[in-house]
Design an enzyme around this catalytic site. Structure first.
Site, PDB file in Angstrom:
ATOM      1  N   GLU A  32     -75.185  31.218  30.553  1.00  0.00           N
ATOM      2  CA  GLU A  32     -74.607  31.894  31.709  1.00  0.00           C
ATOM      3  C   GLU A  32     -75.276  31.468  33.011  1.00  0.00           C
ATOM      4  OE1 GLU A  32     -77.666  34.867  30.022  1.00  0.00           O
ATOM      5  OE2 GLU A  32     -76.468  33.172  29.335  1.00  0.00           O
ATOM      6  N   ASP A  82     -77.158  33.384  37.861  1.00  0.00           N
ATOM      7  CA  ASP A  82     -77.129  33.859  36.478  1.00  0.00           C
ATOM      8  C   ASP A  82     -76.269  35.131  36.405  1.00  0.00           C
ATOM      9  OD1 ASP A  82     -78.864  33.429  33.801  1.00  0.00           O
ATOM     10  OD2 ASP A  82     -78.460  35.564  34.089  1.00  0.00           O
ATOM     11  N   ILE A  83     -75.399  35.198  35.386  1.00  0.00           N
ATOM     12  CA  ILE A  83     -74.553  36.384  35.216  1.00  0.00           C
ATOM     13  C   ILE A  83     -75.405  37.529  34.666  1.00  0.00           C
ATOM     14  CG2 ILE A  83     -72.510  37.341  34.075  1.00  0.00           C
ATOM     15  CD1 ILE A  83     -71.444  34.462  33.853  1.00  0.00           C
TER      16      ILE A  83
END
Length: 411
Positions: free
Chosen positions: A334, A292-293
Site C-alpha cells: 500500500e 501510505d494507505i
C-alpha cells in the site's frame, strides 16, 4: 466512435466470418452482397477501409475494386484464386493487399491487416532519398497503409528531421546520396537511438552484393533492393513495426504495476536517479513524498482482498489526476511515492494537501465497496543525488505522520 468497414462479399458463410473478424478487432461492419448495394452504402457512409471480393454477381471481373479505390476507401481484395489475369487486374490499382481465400491462415492474415491499419495511423516513417520521384513513390505506398510520412533529401536533412521529430519510429533510407550516404546515416542514428527505439530499412538500386551486409553492420534492421515489390515492402515494414510494438509492450509490462497500472518500483528508481542528478547539477532541491494507505490491513481483513485491490486501483487513478506532471509509482503493497518535478516546495505541499483532502472526503465513492480510507504522507525536500537516502528520510517522516494520528503530512 467505432471505425466503419465495408465488406463486399456474396458468399454468406465467408461474409459471416469476415464480419466476425472485423467486429472482434473493433470495427462497425456493413455487408454488401453486390456492387450495386455497396454503392448505396458508400453514398451514405464514410468507411475506414473495405474488404472486397474479386468476383460478385454484378461485377465478375473485379469492377468493385476501382470503385472503392476511387471513393478513397483503403481496399483489401479477397479472391478465390490468384491466376495471372486476376493478379494483373488487382495490380492495376493501389490496394492495401490481396488475400486468397484458400485456408484458415488467410483469415488470420485478414485479421492482422485490419488490426494494423488503425495502429499505422500512429506510426511515423521517415523516407530518405535524394530522388524526389522515389520519395513520392515510397510516400504513396506508406500513405496507402495510413502511416504518417516525413521526407528528407539526404542523411544530413534526415538527422535534422529526427532531431525535430524524435518520435519517428521507422527510417527508410537510400544509400547513394550526397553529403551523407545511407550506411553512414544508419551508423549515426544508432549512435543516438537503439534498435529498441527505431527501425531502419536500407534501400539501394546498386548491384553491390556486399551492400546489404554493410547496411546491417551499420545498424539497419532490414534491406531491400530497388526496384522492390510493394508486397514485399509492406511485409518487411510491418514486421519491423510489429517488432517495435512488441518491444514497447515488453518494456511497458516490465515497468508497470500489474494491479494499479501505475509505474512500478523499477521504473521509479531508474527515472528518479536521472531526475535527481539533473536537479543536483543545477543546485536545485528535490521533493519526495512517501504515501501510505492508513489501516490497509484492516480493509483486507474486514472486506477481503478484492476490496483491498479496488482501493489500490482507485488511488492509482487519483495519482494520474493529481500528479500527472510528476514522477510517481507504486513501490509495493500500500506504499506509493511521488518525486516532484517542480522546484516550488510551497506548490508541491499544496498539491499533496489537496490529494490528501480529496481522499478524506471522497474515498468512499471511489470503489464499489464504498470503503472510506485516508493516507499518511512523509515528505523530504533536499538537494541530493541519490534516491535511497531521500527515501529513508521520507520514510521516517511517514512514520511520524502515522504515529501522530494518521491522515496527515509530516516533513
Amino acid at each position: 466512435m467505432l471505425r466503419k468497414v465495408l465488406i463486399i462479399e456474396d458468399t454468406p458463410t465467408i461474409a459471416k466470418v469476415q464480419k466476425h473478424i472485423a467486429s472482434s478487432v473493433g470495427y462497425d461492419v456493413d455487408v454488401a452482397t453486390t456492387l450495386e448495394s455497396a454503392k448505396r452504402l458508400i453514398n451514405d457512409h464514410d468507411y475506414f477501409c473495405a474488404v472486397v471480393d474479386f468476383v460478385l454477381p454484378d461485377a465478375s471481373n473485379g469492377e468493385a475494386i476501382p470503385y472503392t479505390v476511387k471513393a478513397n476507401i483503403p481496399t483489401i481484395v479477397m479472391t478465390g484464386n490468384l491466376e495471372s489475369s486476376t493478379r494483373d487486374t488487382v495490380d492495376k490499382y493501389p490496394v492495401i493487399d490481396y488475400i486468397t481465400k484458400e485456408n484458415k491462415q488467410a483469415y488470420q492474415y485478414l485479421k492482422k491487416q485490419l488490426q494494423r491499419l488503425p495502429r499505422n495511423e500512429q506510426v511515423k516513417v521517415l523516407v530518405v532519398d535524394d530522388s524526389a520521384a522515389t520519395r513520392r513513390h515510397i510516400s504513396s505506398l506508406l500513405e496507402r497503409h495510413k502511416y504518417q510520412v516525413y521526407v528528407a533529401g539526404d542523411g544530413v536533412e534526415a538527422l535534422e528531421t529526427l532531431n525535430q521529430n524524435p518520435d519517428i519510429d521507422v527510417i527508410i533510407t537510400d544509400n547513394e546520396m550526397p553529403r551523407m550516404r545511407g550506411e553512414e546515416l544508419c551508423a549515426e542514428i544508432r549512435r543516438l537511438y537503439s534498435n529498441d527505439d527505431k527501425a531502419i530499412i536500407g534501400i539501394s538500386g546498386t548491384n553491390n552484393a556486399y551492400l546489404s551486409a554493410r547496411f546491417l553492420k551499420s545498424g539497419a534492421n532490414d534491406y531491400l533492393r530497388k526496384p522492390f515489390n510493394p508486397e514485399e515492402f509492406y511485409c518487411r515494414l510491418s514486421q519491423n513495426v510489429d517488432m517495435l510494438e512488441n518491444i514497447a509492450t515488453i518494456r511497458r509490462q516490465a515497468n508497470t504495476d500489474y494491479l494499479t497500472q501505475l509505474p512500478n518500483r523499477r521504473y521509479f528508481f531508474e527515472h528518479a536517479s536521472k531526475l535527481l542528478a539533473i536537479n543536483s547539477r543545477q543546485n536545485q532541491s528535490s521533493m519526495l513524498a512517501m504515501i501510505d494507505i492508513d489501516f490497509f490491513k484492516k480493509i483486507n481483513d474486514q472486506h477481503g482482498h478484492d476490496a483491498g485491490d479496488k482501493v489500490l486501483q482507485s488511488i492509482g487513478e487519483c495519482f494520474e489526476k493529481f500528479f500527472q506532471h510528476d514522477l510517481y509509482a507504486r513501490l509495493g503493497g500500500e506504499e506509493f511515492a511521488v518525486l516532484f518535478r517542480s522546484a516550488s516546495s510551497t506548490d508541491n505541499m499544496a498539491q499533496l494537501e489537496q490529494f490528501r483532502l480529496f481522499l478524506e472526503k471522497n474515498s468512499s465513492s471511489l470503489t464499489p465497496y464504498h470503503i472510506p480510507f485516508t493516507v499518511s504522507i512523509g515528505v523530504v525536500d533536499k538537494t541530493i543525488e541519490s534516491i535511497d537516502p531521500l527515501i529513508k528520510i521520507a520514510d521516517e517522516n511517514l512514520y511520524t505522520a502515522k504515529e501522530s494520528g494518521r491522515n496527515q503530512i509530516a516533513s
